[in-house]
Scaffold this active site. Structure first.
Site, PDB file in Angstrom:
ATOM      1  N   HIS A 297       0.845  -1.179   0.000  1.00 23.54           N
ATOM      2  CA  HIS A 297       0.000   0.000   0.000  1.00 23.54           C
ATOM      3  C   HIS A 297       0.891   1.243   0.000  1.00 23.54           C
ATOM      4  CE1 HIS A 297      -2.828   3.053   1.344  1.00 23.54           C
ATOM      5  NE2 HIS A 297      -3.817   2.199   1.255  1.00 23.54           N
ATOM      6  N   HIS A 340      -0.615   2.765  11.509  1.00 22.74           N
ATOM      7  CA  HIS A 340       0.592   3.586  11.568  1.00 22.74           C
ATOM      8  C   HIS A 340       0.504   4.689  12.618  1.00 22.74           C
ATOM      9  CE1 HIS A 340      -2.035   5.856   8.865  1.00 22.74           C
ATOM     10  NE2 HIS A 340      -1.206   6.889   8.854  1.00 22.74           N
ATOM     11  N   GLU A 346      -3.315  14.079  11.170  1.00 20.02           N
ATOM     12  CA  GLU A 346      -4.276  13.828  10.104  1.00 20.02           C
ATOM     13  C   GLU A 346      -5.702  14.152  10.555  1.00 20.02           C
ATOM     14  OE1 GLU A 346      -3.788   9.781   8.899  1.00 20.02           O
ATOM     15  OE2 GLU A 346      -1.648   9.988   8.507  1.00 20.02           O
ATOM     16  N   HIS A 370      -6.324  12.432  14.162  1.00 21.29           N
ATOM     17  CA  HIS A 370      -5.269  11.630  14.752  1.00 21.29           C
ATOM     18  C   HIS A 370      -4.011  12.485  14.770  1.00 21.29           C
ATOM     19  CE1 HIS A 370      -7.879   8.432  12.684  1.00 21.29           C
ATOM     20  NE2 HIS A 370      -8.204   8.448  13.968  1.00 21.29           N
ATOM     21  N   HIS A 376      -3.312   4.768  14.702  1.00 14.79           N
ATOM     22  CA  HIS A 376      -4.623   4.658  14.089  1.00 14.79           C
ATOM     23  C   HIS A 376      -4.531   3.725  12.893  1.00 14.79           C
ATOM     24  CE1 HIS A 376      -2.522   8.062  12.234  1.00 14.79           C
ATOM     25  NE2 HIS A 376      -3.215   7.840  11.123  1.00 14.79           N
TER      26      HIS A 376
END
Length: 475
Positions: A297, A340, A346, A370, A376
């Site tokens: 990803h 992560h 974020e 976050h 999260h």
């Protein structure tokens, strides 16, 4: 006299294409002076007025300014006074804000039943730094149910990036008019006067404000010359004016405080303009995403639409990142966003649909935050679906879903209004409670391969699923 109003359909609007261009626009032929900016007498008897978005001596590549040719200059107004309604929920100084390492989430913010316009419906969620030092950012929400009428806002604190979520906005600016629907964004830069009308009767959305640099397109690096947000798809309004005597209120935001001045004419009396400092809009459906076609990803930075860079190379005061519908084909890969902890904080919002990393609870018109190094990632239901055998199949994210993220290097400080909001989700942490241990000390590659084969065979016999849990980017 040229009159304004919502009676004109959005389709009648005209735009200039391109990002950051040196542009010219005139509503009457010959209104722009030829060969100079400030002649002794301007065409049509207009006043010349420069709007500077950077210091005069900023390097040419960063210098932003436009010349406006208007019927009456913006200096013609009564003295400013503090606005006659309290604005305690709006701030541009976060020295007293609250920090928390907890994951935060808000349910959709309610739209008021009484008449509330864009300015009075604007409230701050979090931010960092201050407009005083022209350093940092703020994140706001707006919920409104009335047009602004004969009033406008000029934000001296920074640039507004506005993301409508429910209900479109018909925005009149000194440079012209634009219609911004959910699924589109607009940027109104520091000092530009604008008024918001509601063609759909009510609206809700998100605002990212940067106090320092202006938004720009991210560098593409190894991606090459094309992809992500293409410059040609950004639209700037064309010159439009009204010559109208009226009782008008100009609201001025300075260090988060609101002031109002009265004047006897519309501020939208600019007959022509030229320069590279102007508002613009962008349709997120035109974003060209880049994604993995093999395995793993990629980081969410590949979905950056606009960035406001800091003095630290490669690091942003704030990025605007979008997670559009797209194919997901990575093999042997956990496709949703990985778990992560990040030095960047974020803030996520949802314009429509269901976000693929949160099966429940993250709703359109809501938000999550976050902060720096707060862990999260996908909730329990998403993890279980993404690790099932059928998740290996080629799939497509739901085409009616659109999520986004404001990502910042600064640590957000929250306002009391945001922490005390009745729609804050106090049970957000519980979406990860079901993540139990799958540790198997007897694991071997051979046993894993056999289990995968058996699961695949069972899935095939059962008919399988053609739409696996697939990857977004944020948390």
């Amino acid at each position: 006299m040229v009159t304004s109003g919502l009676e004109e359909a959005p389709e009648a609007l005209r735009y200039l294409s391109g990002f950051g261009n040196e542009a010219t626009s005139e509503a009457l032929p010959g209104a722009l002076p030829v060969g100079q900016n400030n002649p002794r007498i301007c065409p049509y008897g207009l006043y010349a007025e420069q709007l500077s978005g950077t210091a005069f001596t900023a390097p040419r590549a960063q210098n932003r300014r436009s010349w406006l040719y208007r019927i009456r200059p913006s200096v013609t107004h009564e003295p400013f006074h503090p606005l006659n309604f309290p604005a305690e929920t709006l701030t541009a100084d976060f020295s007293r804000g609250v920090v928390t390492p907890n994951q935060l989430r808000w349910r959709p913010f309610a739209i008021p039943e009484d008449k509330v316009d864009f300015v009075t419906g604007l409230f701050t969620i979090c931010g960092s730094g201050s407009a005083t030092c022209k350093d940092g950012f703020a994140i706001h929400m707006y919920t409104c149910s009335a047009s602004m009428g004969d009033s406008c806002l000029a934000n001296a604190d920074g640039d507004f990036l506005i993301v409508p979520q429910l209900g479109g906005l018909f925005i009149t600016t000194e440079f012209g008019r634009m219609h911004v629907a959910p699924g589109e964004i607009c940027v109104i830069q520091r000092g530009m006067r604008f008024s918001v009308a509601l063609p759909d009767g009510r609206s809700r959305g998100y605002v990212l404000e940067v106090f320092a640099s202006h938004f720009q397109l991210p560098d593409l690096g190894p991606i090459g010359a094309n992809g992500l947000a293409n410059p040609r798809d950004f639209q700037t309004p064309t010159a439009w004016f009204e010559d109208r005597a009226c009782s008008y209120s100009v609201v001025h935001k300075l260090e988060g405080q609101l002031f109002s001045a009265a004047q006897s004419f519309s501020p939208f009396n600019v007959v022509a303009w030229h320069g590279n400092y102007a508002p613009y809009k962008y349709d997120l459906a035109k974003y060209c995403p880049v994604n993995s076609v093999s395995f793993d990803h990629p980081d969410p930075s590949i979905f950056t639409v606009l960035t406001a860079p800091s003095a630290l190379p490669g690091t942003a005061i704030a990025d605007f990142v979008v997670f559009p519908p797209r194919w997901t084909v990575a093999q042997h890969t956990f496709r949703p966003p990985y778990y992560h902890r990040n030095v960047m904080s974020e803030f996520m919002g949802l314009i429509r649909g269901v976000y693929d990393a949160k099966a429940d609870g993250f709703l359109p018109g809501g938000a999550s935050l976050h902060s720096c190094m707060t862990p999260h990632g996908p909730d329990t239901k998403t993890f279980e679906a993404a690790t099932a055998a059928e998740a290996e199949q080629i799939g497509h994210l739901p085409r009616d879903t659109l999520a986004f993220m404001f990502e910042t290097y600064y640590t957000p400080r929250l306002t009391p209004h945001a922490l005390g909001a009745p729609n804050i989700d106090r049970n957000y942490y519980q979406c990860w409670v079901g993540l139990t241990s799958h540790f198997d000390p007897s694991w071997t590659p051979e046993k894993a391969a056999a289990a995968e084969a058996a699961a695949a065979a069972g899935s095939k016999a059962a008919g399988g699923s053609a739409t696996p849990a697939a990857g977004g980017g944020g948390g």
